[in-house]
Design an enzyme around this catalytic site. Sequence first.
Site, PDB file in Angstrom:
ATOM      1  N   ASN A  92     -10.008  -8.461   6.297  1.00 42.28           N
ATOM      2  CA  ASN A  92      -9.078  -9.015   7.273  1.00 42.28           C
ATOM      3  C   ASN A  92      -8.926 -10.519   7.093  1.00 42.28           C
ATOM      4  O   ASN A  92      -9.871 -11.209   6.725  1.00 42.28           O
ATOM      5  CB  ASN A  92      -9.565  -8.723   8.694  1.00 42.28           C
ATOM      6  N   ASP A  94      -7.702 -12.365   9.693  1.00 43.87           N
ATOM      7  CA  ASP A  94      -7.837 -12.999  11.010  1.00 43.87           C
ATOM      8  C   ASP A  94      -9.239 -13.601  11.133  1.00 43.87           C
ATOM      9  O   ASP A  94     -10.098 -13.385  10.276  1.00 43.87           O
ATOM     10  CB  ASP A  94      -7.545 -11.980  12.133  1.00 43.87           C
ATOM     11  N   HIS A 109     -10.039 -11.306   1.213  1.00 43.30           N
ATOM     12  CA  HIS A 109      -8.584 -11.390   1.052  1.00 43.30           C
ATOM     13  C   HIS A 109      -7.997 -12.686   1.624  1.00 43.30           C
ATOM     14  O   HIS A 109      -6.796 -12.774   1.840  1.00 43.30           O
ATOM     15  CB  HIS A 109      -7.905 -10.179   1.698  1.00 43.30           C
ATOM     16  N   CYS A 117      -2.937 -25.408  -1.620  1.00 39.03           N
ATOM     17  CA  CYS A 117      -1.921 -26.128  -2.378  1.00 39.03           C
ATOM     18  C   CYS A 117      -1.603 -25.388  -3.674  1.00 39.03           C
ATOM     19  O   CYS A 117      -2.501 -24.992  -4.411  1.00 39.03           O
ATOM     20  CB  CYS A 117      -2.408 -27.542  -2.685  1.00 39.03           C
ATOM     21  N   GLY A 177     -12.967   0.844   9.815  1.00 41.12           N
ATOM     22  CA  GLY A 177     -11.549   0.535  10.010  1.00 41.12           C
ATOM     23  C   GLY A 177     -10.788   0.212   8.744  1.00 41.12           C
ATOM     24  O   GLY A 177      -9.910  -0.645   8.745  1.00 41.12           O
ATOM     25  N   SER A 179      -8.740   2.036   5.301  1.00 41.60           N
ATOM     26  CA  SER A 179      -8.180   3.311   4.844  1.00 41.60           C
ATOM     27  C   SER A 179      -8.629   3.692   3.435  1.00 41.60           C
ATOM     28  O   SER A 179      -8.359   4.794   2.975  1.00 41.60           O
ATOM     29  CB  SER A 179      -6.651   3.242   4.882  1.00 41.60           C
ATOM     30  N   ASN A 203     -14.211   5.255  11.436  1.00 36.55           N
ATOM     31  CA  ASN A 203     -12.764   5.095  11.271  1.00 36.55           C
ATOM     32  C   ASN A 203     -12.013   6.047  12.203  1.00 36.55           C
ATOM     33  O   ASN A 203     -12.496   7.118  12.532  1.00 36.55           O
ATOM     34  CB  ASN A 203     -12.391   5.420   9.815  1.00 36.55           C
ATOM     35  N   LEU A 204     -10.810   5.624  12.576  1.00 40.94           N
ATOM     36  CA  LEU A 204      -9.999   6.454  13.467  1.00 40.94           C
ATOM     37  C   LEU A 204      -9.514   7.712  12.750  1.00 40.94           C
ATOM     38  O   LEU A 204      -9.575   8.811  13.279  1.00 40.94           O
ATOM     39  CB  LEU A 204      -8.815   5.627  13.971  1.00 40.94           C
TER      40      LEU A 204
HETATM   41  P1  OAD Z   1      -5.106  -0.056   6.566  1.00 34.16           P
HETATM   42  O1  OAD Z   1      -3.988  -0.352   7.502  1.00 34.16           O
HETATM   43  O2  OAD Z   1      -4.783   0.532   5.246  1.00 34.16           O
HETATM   44  O3  OAD Z   1      -6.100   0.969   7.276  1.00 34.16           O
HETATM   45  C1  OAD Z   1      -6.584   0.770   8.564  1.00 34.16           C
HETATM   46  C2  OAD Z   1      -7.529   1.927   8.901  1.00 34.16           C
HETATM   47  O4  OAD Z   1      -8.080   1.666  10.177  1.00 34.16           O
HETATM   48  C3  OAD Z   1      -6.855   3.300   8.967  1.00 34.16           C
HETATM   49  O5  OAD Z   1      -7.604   4.224   8.183  1.00 34.16           O
HETATM   50  C4  OAD Z   1      -6.926   3.673  10.455  1.00 34.16           C
HETATM   51  O6  OAD Z   1      -7.212   5.057  10.651  1.00 34.16           O
HETATM   52  C5  OAD Z   1      -8.104   2.862  10.929  1.00 34.16           C
HETATM   53  N1  OAD Z   1      -8.031   2.457  12.340  1.00 34.16           N
HETATM   54  C6  OAD Z   1      -6.932   2.155  13.088  1.00 34.16           C
HETATM   55  N2  OAD Z   1      -7.292   1.803  14.332  1.00 34.16           N
HETATM   56  C7  OAD Z   1      -8.647   1.869  14.375  1.00 34.16           C
HETATM   57  C8  OAD Z   1      -9.624   1.618  15.384  1.00 34.16           C
HETATM   58  N3  OAD Z   1      -9.283   1.206  16.596  1.00 34.16           N
HETATM   59  N4  OAD Z   1     -10.921   1.803  15.051  1.00 34.16           N
HETATM   60  C9  OAD Z   1     -11.293   2.216  13.815  1.00 34.16           C
HETATM   61  N5  OAD Z   1     -10.421   2.476  12.841  1.00 34.16           N
HETATM   62  C10 OAD Z   1      -9.118   2.300  13.109  1.00 34.16           C
HETATM   63  O7  OAD Z   1      -5.971  -1.390   6.443  1.00 34.16           O
HETATM   64  P2  OAD Z   1      -7.037  -1.860   5.338  1.00 34.16           P
HETATM   65  O8  OAD Z   1      -7.794  -0.701   4.790  1.00 34.16           O
HETATM   66  O9  OAD Z   1      -7.778  -2.984   5.932  1.00 34.16           O
HETATM   67  O10 OAD Z   1      -4.592  -6.820   2.089  1.00 34.16           O
HETATM   68  O11 OAD Z   1      -6.087  -2.424   4.221  1.00 34.16           O
HETATM   69  C11 OAD Z   1      -6.642  -3.053   3.095  1.00 34.16           C
HETATM   70  C12 OAD Z   1      -5.782  -4.203   2.626  1.00 34.16           C
HETATM   71  O12 OAD Z   1      -4.450  -3.794   2.386  1.00 34.16           O
HETATM   72  C13 OAD Z   1      -5.625  -5.318   3.628  1.00 34.16           C
HETATM   73  O13 OAD Z   1      -6.683  -6.248   3.597  1.00 34.16           O
HETATM   74  C14 OAD Z   1      -4.347  -5.985   3.229  1.00 34.16           C
HETATM   75  C15 OAD Z   1      -3.521  -4.780   2.885  1.00 34.16           C
HETATM   76  O14 OAD Z   1      -2.543  -4.979   2.013  1.00 34.16           O
HETATM   77  C16 OAD Z   1      -4.061  -8.056   2.071  1.00 34.16           C
HETATM   78  O15 OAD Z   1      -3.385  -8.537   2.953  1.00 34.16           O
HETATM   79  C17 OAD Z   1      -4.395  -8.834   0.844  1.00 34.16           C
HETATM   80 ZN    ZN Z   2      -2.186 -30.561  -3.384  1.00 36.00          ZN
END
Ligand code: OAD
Ligand code: ZN
Length: 239
Positions: A92, A94, A109, A117, A177, A179, A203-204
């Site tokens: 994340n 954030d 990430h 810059c 959390g 995917s 995970n959800l």
């Molecule tokens: P995803 O959006 O692919 O997956 C989020 C996961 O969280 C899903 O499997 C949901 O089921 C689960 N979920 C949703 N709400 C939840 C909750 N309240 N409690 C537990 N689980 C929950 O997000 P990431 O796997 O983080 O990269 O995605 C990986 C990367 O892809 C990100 O860091 C981002 C994106 O492109 C960059 O920005 C570089």
């Molecule tokens: Zn600079």
Amino acid sequence: MIAKNTRVVVLTGAGISAESGIRTFRASDGLWEEHRIEDVATPQGWRDNPQLVWSFYQQRRRQLLEVEPNPGHIALAELERYLDDFLLVTQNVDDLHERAGSNNLIHMHGELEKLRCEDCGHIEAMMDEEHLTDVFVACTNCGSRLRPHIVWFGEIPLQTHEIENALSQCDVFIAIGTSGHVYPASNYLHKASMHGARTICINLDPPENIEFFNDFFQGKSGELLPELVEQWIKDSTVE
Ligand code: OAD
Ligand code: ZN
């Protein structure tokens, strides 16, 4: 199950911040806040339309001022305080983990609060009002245009050596959390398990790599984590 000297690596993804009101990436329509991922999260997207990408991330940066850590973030900070050897790796961008009190933390990430810059590589946290508009911000070091300090698709994630080192020595690996779609984070489960770690998923929805985890707790991290952390800590203090 988790003693004070158990070495733990936690990997978090967008799901842990969902209950704080930050949207996850892979919504069913395949779009991220109404944009194609290629348009807003790749170096090509930035080259083709920097204004679109800049405005997109400025909106995400402004959103940071409105959201708060949830009980899932807080439980992980509590787990860290209890353990001798703990690393939190987050995908994340954030800052909710640090605001909840996590210390040993890697943002693989990148981080929304920071800008980088394009010319001299200078990185700076810039979150004042004048840094949060749709107008580009100049580097305080050389005057060139700053870009978001975010690892886009096709770019190399940060601090992967440190992460892999911790994975090769951990006893327990917990993914929360995420995917399991995005490499290399999706592979950390295999690295940890290859070295003999017990692997846990919270995970959800069942993630892509679900069959490789030893344990799967299905539900919201903000509800499950406080209970699990309390249980883990209680079990081991009884021993
Ligand atoms: P995803 O959006 O692919 O997956 C989020 C996961 O969280 C899903 O499997 C949901 O089921 C689960 N979920 C949703 N709400 C939840 C909750 N309240 N409690 C537990 N689980 C929950 O997000 P990431 O796997 O983080 O990269 O995605 C990986 C990367 O892809 C990100 O860091 C981002 C994106 O492109 C960059 O920005 C570089
Ligand atoms: Zn600079």
